[in-house]
Design a protein around this motif. Structure first.
Motif, PDB file in Angstrom:
ATOM      1  N   ILE A  44       3.062  14.561  -4.416  1.00  0.00           N
ATOM      2  CA  ILE A  44       3.762  14.587  -5.796  1.00  0.00           C
ATOM      3  C   ILE A  44       5.139  15.110  -5.467  1.00  0.00           C
ATOM      4  N   SER A  75       4.108  10.657  -8.008  1.00  0.00           N
ATOM      5  CA  SER A  75       3.430  10.410  -6.659  1.00  0.00           C
ATOM      6  C   SER A  75       4.438   8.965  -6.192  1.00  0.00           C
ATOM      7  N   TRP A  76       4.275   8.810  -4.896  1.00  0.00           N
ATOM      8  CA  TRP A  76       5.055   7.753  -4.299  1.00  0.00           C
ATOM      9  C   TRP A  76       4.228   6.585  -4.875  1.00  0.00           C
ATOM     10  N   TYR A  77       3.017   6.628  -5.061  1.00  0.00           N
ATOM     11  CA  TYR A  77       2.439   5.238  -5.677  1.00  0.00           C
ATOM     12  C   TYR A  77       3.033   5.139  -7.532  1.00  0.00           C
ATOM     13  N   ASP A  78       2.973   6.150  -8.114  1.00  0.00           N
ATOM     14  CA  ASP A  78       3.816   5.930  -9.193  1.00  0.00           C
ATOM     15  C   ASP A  78       4.925   5.370  -9.493  1.00  0.00           C
ATOM     16  N   ASN A 102      -4.401   7.211   0.705  1.00  0.00           N
ATOM     17  CA  ASN A 102      -4.417   8.708   0.831  1.00  0.00           C
ATOM     18  C   ASN A 102      -3.243   8.993   1.998  1.00  0.00           C
ATOM     19  N   ALA A 157      -0.424   7.943  -2.579  1.00  0.00           N
ATOM     20  CA  ALA A 157      -0.662   8.461  -3.871  1.00  0.00           C
ATOM     21  C   ALA A 157      -1.229   9.713  -4.171  1.00  0.00           C
ATOM     22  N   ASP A 158      -1.111  10.572  -2.903  1.00  0.00           N
ATOM     23  CA  ASP A 158      -1.709  12.107  -3.248  1.00  0.00           C
ATOM     24  C   ASP A 158      -0.359  12.808  -2.724  1.00  0.00           C
ATOM     25  N   VAL A 188       4.768   1.659  -8.587  1.00  0.00           N
ATOM     26  CA  VAL A 188       4.394   1.048 -10.032  1.00  0.00           C
ATOM     27  C   VAL A 188       5.596   0.788 -10.693  1.00  0.00           C
ATOM     28  N   PRO A 246      -3.293   2.066  -3.951  1.00  0.00           N
ATOM     29  CA  PRO A 246      -2.954   3.523  -3.804  1.00  0.00           C
ATOM     30  C   PRO A 246      -3.810   3.827  -2.422  1.00  0.00           C
ATOM     31  N   ARG A 260       0.881  -1.285  -0.026  1.00  0.00           N
ATOM     32  CA  ARG A 260       0.209  -0.019   0.061  1.00  0.00           C
ATOM     33  C   ARG A 260       0.878   1.490   0.046  1.00  0.00           C
TER      34      ARG A 260
END
Length: 285
Positions: free
Chosen positions: A176, A210-213, A238, A173-174, A216, A236, A170
Motif C-alpha cells: 500500500i 495498492s498496486w492492484y487498486d 500477494n 495487492a498487499d 484496476v 490480485p 496479476r
C-alpha cells in the motif's frame, strides 16, 4: 534565477523542465553532460555555471538490481549527492534532493511523518537514506513514491501495454502506498524551493492505493480514454506470490500534511492525476 537539473532525461527531470518558473535559466544535464559521481567534475561545473539552485533528479532507481550492485547504487544515490552538496556549499547554491518512501520499513499502519525514524529494508532504501544524510541540513529533501509521468517507463505505461497484450494480468495487492504524478511533484519542488524551505518533507498525490487498486484504475480510465479496447481480468496476488530480490515495504503511505500546508493546499487525488496523465498520452502519445 539559474537552476541546474541533474537527471534531466528522466521522468522527474523532464517534468522539472516543463514546469520551470517563467524566466528561469535551466542548465539540464544527465550523465553524458555531467557525471555527478565525479566530485571534481561537479565542483568545476558548478563553479563555471554558478546556478542558484541545484535540483537533483538523478538516481539509481532499479530497486531489485540494487541488491546485487549496492556499491553502484550507493555511488549514485549517496556519494554523488554529497558531491552536489559540497559544490552547492562552496558556490552558494541551494540543493534540492529527491528521496523515497523506501527509507521506511513498511510496518506502520499510519502514514509516515518526516520525523519518523527511517528503517530501510532494501539496498535501494539504504542508499537513498545515505543520500539524505549526504545532502546535509541546508538542503531541501523531499521524499516521494510511485512516480509516473507521460514520458518514460513506469507502472502506468507497463500496465497499459500488458493489458493490451495479455488475456489477464496479476498484480500485487498487499503493498500500500500512493502514486505520484511527476509534473505535480516537479511543480511542488519549484514552489518549495521558492519559499526557501529546507529539511525533510514528504510529497505524493493525495489518497492511498495498492498496486492492484492502481492497476484496476488504470484499466478503467484507460478504457474510458480509448487507450484500451477491451477489459481483461486483473488478478490480485500477494507479495509472497511474486518474489523479488529486494524486499518492499508493505505500507509506505507518507504524511504530507506539513508540505500541503506550506504549499497552500493538498495535492490532487491520485486517480484525478491518473486521468490527467492518460489524457496526455491520448493527445501527445
Amino acid at each position: 534565477m539559474k537552476a541546474l537539473i541533474t537527471g534531466a532525461n528522466g521522468q522527474l527531470g523532464w517534468s522539472l523542465q516543463q514546469s520551470a518558473p517563467q524566466g528561469a535559466e535551466l542548465i539540464c544535464t544527465d550523465v553524458a553532460e555531467l557525471d555527478i559521481c565525479d566530485a571534481s567534475a561537479v565542483d568545476a561545473f558548478v563553479a563555471q555555471h554558478k546556478p542558484h539552485l541545484i535540483l537533483n533528479a538523478a538516481a539509481h532507481t532499479a530497486v531489485d538490481k540494487a541488491e546485487s550492485e549496492e556499491e553502484l547504487a550507493l555511488g549514485i544515490n549517496a556519494q554523488a549527492v554529497g558531491n552536489l552538496a559540497d559544490a552547492a556549499r562552496a558556490h552558494t547554491a541551494r540543493l534540492v534532493h529527491v528521496s523515497t518512501d523506501f527509507v521506511f520499513d513498511g510496518v506502520s499502519g499510519v502514514p509516515y511523518k518526516p520525523s519518523d525514524t527511517p528503517a530501510p529494508v532494501s539496498a535501494y532504501g539504504r542508499t537513498k537514506l545515505a543520500g539524505e544524510q549526504a545532502a546535509g541540513e541546508g538542503a531541501l529533501i523531499v521524499r516521494t513514491a510511485w512516480v509516473y509521468a507521460p514520458k518514460g517507463n513506469n507502472f502506468v505505461r507497463t500496465m497499459l501495454r500488458l493489458m493490451a497484450e495479455r488475456d489477464e494480468v496479476r498484480v500485487v495487492a498487499d503493498q500500500i502506498g500512493t502514486p505520484t504524478y511527476a509534473p505535480d511533484l516537479a511543480a511542488a519542488l519549484w514552489a518549495l524551493s521558492a519559499k526557501g524551505i529546507t529539511g525533510i518533507h514528504h510529497y505524493t498525490d493525495s489518497g492511498a492505493a495498492s498496486w492492484y487498486d492502481f492497476a484496476v484504475a488504470i484499466q478503467e480510465e484507460g478504457l474510458a480514454a480509448g487507450l484500451l479496447s477491451r477489459a481483461v481480468p486483473i488478478i490480485p496476488i500477494n507479495t509472497s506470490d511474486y518474489l523479488t530480490p529486494a524486499t518492499r515495504p508493505h505500507y509506505s503511505v507518507l504524511d504530507k500534511s506539513s508540505t500541503f500546508a506550506a504549499l497552500g493546499g493538498p495535492a490532487p487525488h491520485w486517480r484525478v492525476n491518473l486521468r490527467k496523465m492518460l489524457q496526455e498520452i491520448k493527445t501527445h502519445g
